[in-house]
Design a protein around this motif. Sequence first.
Motif, mmCIF file in Angstrom:
data_model
loop_
_atom_site.group_PDB
_atom_site.id
_atom_site.type_symbol
_atom_site.label_atom_id
_atom_site.label_comp_id
_atom_site.label_asym_id
_atom_site.label_seq_id
_atom_site.Cartn_x
_atom_site.Cartn_y
_atom_site.Cartn_z
ATOM 1 N N VAL A 122 47.377 -54.167 -30.810
ATOM 2 C CA VAL A 122 47.472 -55.147 -31.892
ATOM 3 C C VAL A 122 48.069 -54.498 -33.135
ATOM 4 O O VAL A 122 47.701 -53.382 -33.498
ATOM 5 C CB VAL A 122 46.083 -55.737 -32.230
ATOM 6 C CG1 VAL A 122 46.171 -56.653 -33.454
ATOM 7 C CG2 VAL A 122 45.509 -56.507 -31.035
ATOM 8 N N ASP A 124 48.361 -55.332 -37.184
ATOM 9 C CA ASP A 124 47.740 -56.138 -38.228
ATOM 10 C C ASP A 124 48.596 -56.002 -39.485
ATOM 11 O O ASP A 124 48.573 -54.972 -40.155
ATOM 12 C CB ASP A 124 46.316 -55.600 -38.442
ATOM 13 C CG ASP A 124 45.551 -56.256 -39.569
ATOM 14 O OD1 ASP A 124 46.174 -56.642 -40.582
ATOM 15 O OD2 ASP A 124 44.320 -56.372 -39.448
ATOM 16 N N THR A 150 50.163 -57.776 -29.519
ATOM 17 C CA THR A 150 49.822 -58.967 -30.290
ATOM 18 C C THR A 150 49.982 -58.620 -31.767
ATOM 19 O O THR A 150 49.484 -57.590 -32.227
ATOM 20 C CB THR A 150 48.381 -59.415 -30.020
ATOM 21 O OG1 THR A 150 48.279 -59.863 -28.658
ATOM 22 C CG2 THR A 150 47.969 -60.555 -30.935
ATOM 23 N N ASN A 152 49.330 -59.958 -35.605
ATOM 24 C CA ASN A 152 48.617 -60.883 -36.474
ATOM 25 C C ASN A 152 49.007 -60.617 -37.919
ATOM 26 O O ASN A 152 49.541 -59.558 -38.244
ATOM 27 C CB ASN A 152 47.101 -60.713 -36.314
ATOM 28 C CG ASN A 152 46.648 -60.917 -34.881
ATOM 29 O OD1 ASN A 152 47.132 -61.797 -34.188
ATOM 30 N ND2 ASN A 152 45.709 -60.096 -34.440
ATOM 31 N N ARG A 168 53.689 -67.308 -40.013
ATOM 32 C CA ARG A 168 53.491 -68.033 -38.742
ATOM 33 C C ARG A 168 54.795 -68.164 -37.966
ATOM 34 O O ARG A 168 54.809 -68.065 -36.744
ATOM 35 C CB ARG A 168 52.890 -69.415 -39.019
ATOM 36 C CG ARG A 168 51.406 -69.369 -39.354
ATOM 37 C CD ARG A 168 50.894 -70.740 -39.740
ATOM 38 N NE ARG A 168 49.434 -70.752 -39.849
ATOM 39 C CZ ARG A 168 48.750 -71.640 -40.556
ATOM 40 N NH1 ARG A 168 49.396 -72.595 -41.217
ATOM 41 N NH2 ARG A 168 47.434 -71.583 -40.601
ATOM 42 N N ILE A 172 53.927 -63.477 -36.513
ATOM 43 C CA ILE A 172 52.882 -63.399 -35.484
ATOM 44 C C ILE A 172 53.418 -63.743 -34.104
ATOM 45 O O ILE A 172 54.399 -64.467 -33.947
ATOM 46 C CB ILE A 172 51.676 -64.293 -35.826
ATOM 47 C CG1 ILE A 172 52.050 -65.781 -35.763
ATOM 48 C CG2 ILE A 172 51.128 -63.941 -37.201
ATOM 49 C CD1 ILE A 172 50.841 -66.713 -35.843
ATOM 50 N N SER A 177 47.444 -64.465 -30.886
ATOM 51 C CA SER A 177 47.899 -64.112 -32.235
ATOM 52 C C SER A 177 47.500 -65.183 -33.246
ATOM 53 O O SER A 177 47.348 -66.359 -32.920
ATOM 54 C CB SER A 177 49.412 -63.918 -32.258
ATOM 55 O OG SER A 177 50.087 -65.113 -31.911
ATOM 56 N N PHE A 178 47.334 -64.761 -34.495
ATOM 57 C CA PHE A 178 46.936 -65.693 -35.545
ATOM 58 C C PHE A 178 47.392 -65.173 -36.901
ATOM 59 O O PHE A 178 47.648 -63.983 -37.076
ATOM 60 C CB PHE A 178 45.418 -65.906 -35.550
ATOM 61 C CG PHE A 178 44.620 -64.669 -35.860
ATOM 62 C CD1 PHE A 178 44.234 -64.367 -37.160
ATOM 63 C CD2 PHE A 178 44.252 -63.792 -34.839
ATOM 64 C CE1 PHE A 178 43.505 -63.228 -37.439
ATOM 65 C CE2 PHE A 178 43.513 -62.642 -35.115
ATOM 66 C CZ PHE A 178 43.144 -62.360 -36.423
ATOM 67 N N ALA A 179 47.484 -66.095 -37.857
ATOM 68 C CA ALA A 179 47.765 -65.740 -39.242
ATOM 69 C C ALA A 179 46.663 -66.318 -40.113
ATOM 70 O O ALA A 179 46.227 -67.448 -39.913
ATOM 71 C CB ALA A 179 49.119 -66.294 -39.673
ATOM 72 N N LYS A 195 39.352 -60.883 -40.488
ATOM 73 C CA LYS A 195 40.501 -60.609 -39.625
ATOM 74 C C LYS A 195 40.198 -59.469 -38.659
ATOM 75 O O LYS A 195 40.475 -59.563 -37.452
ATOM 76 C CB LYS A 195 41.717 -60.268 -40.479
ATOM 77 C CG LYS A 195 43.029 -60.144 -39.710
ATOM 78 C CD LYS A 195 44.192 -60.202 -40.693
ATOM 79 C CE LYS A 195 45.522 -60.286 -39.946
ATOM 80 N NZ LYS A 195 46.049 -58.957 -39.615
ATOM 81 N N ARG A 198 37.845 -60.588 -35.912
ATOM 82 C CA ARG A 198 38.542 -61.411 -34.902
ATOM 83 C C ARG A 198 39.417 -60.544 -34.001
ATOM 84 O O ARG A 198 39.496 -60.761 -32.789
ATOM 85 C CB ARG A 198 39.368 -62.480 -35.606
ATOM 86 C CG ARG A 198 39.968 -63.502 -34.680
ATOM 87 C CD ARG A 198 40.507 -64.680 -35.477
ATOM 88 N NE ARG A 198 41.274 -65.588 -34.631
ATOM 89 C CZ ARG A 198 41.885 -66.666 -35.063
ATOM 90 N NH1 ARG A 198 41.806 -67.000 -36.347
ATOM 91 N NH2 ARG A 198 42.563 -67.435 -34.240
ATOM 92 N N GLU A 199 40.077 -59.534 -34.595
ATOM 93 C CA GLU A 199 40.952 -58.674 -33.797
ATOM 94 C C GLU A 199 40.141 -57.778 -32.855
ATOM 95 O O GLU A 199 40.526 -57.558 -31.707
ATOM 96 C CB GLU A 199 41.815 -57.835 -34.736
ATOM 97 C CG GLU A 199 42.896 -58.657 -35.396
ATOM 98 C CD GLU A 199 43.585 -57.969 -36.548
ATOM 99 O OE1 GLU A 199 44.737 -58.335 -36.837
ATOM 100 O OE2 GLU A 199 42.987 -57.085 -37.184
#
Length: 207
Positions: A122, A124, A150, A152, A168, A172, A177-179, A195, A198-199
Amino acid sequence: MEKVDLALCLAVDASSSVDYDEFGLMLGGTAAALRDESVQAAISAGRHGAVAICLLMWSGQGAQAVALPWTRLDSPAATAAFADAVENAPRLVPAGATALGEGMAAGLALLGTLPAEASRLVMDVSGDGRHNQGRSPGPVRDIGVAAGVTINALAVLNEEPDLLDHYRAEVIGGPGSFAMHTPDYAAFAEAIRQKLLREIVGQPLVA
């Protein structure tokens, strides 16, 4: 380094839009999040009970620096020590343009040097401005996703209220994946805590 549940590259914006105080709030907030008991519990709850983490700073084209190399977090003491290092990390790149794609490419390169086997990779990304120099972030994002990463993002909306949309659309990608966004740097600590949780957990958090 032994196997880890997650390899996490923290890629932070150090461009000219981030002033001295804001930079301190960003690193201090990240450190506070790492010291949080819920974050430390999440780190130890995985199959291997460990996360590999590094800190990358980026600004303009050609201005990226590894502030903290890959470090294994496998205990509250190890995580607290890394948090201290984050909080005290010097600003290693000159303030300049926002070469977001270049920063992302440097983060992907760092993930490629991971000295361990990780269940998830990931990146970040945290910042307060859209890409304005160098490689476009979208194609870099696509390269990362194709490699199993991934990506984010956390958008700080103090200067560009529509930055979340840019993240977005262009930043990401990858599984899960998310923003996220925070209105300003004063609220950064809580946003990055959520964040990171969640990661580390690897799935959306139940409110």
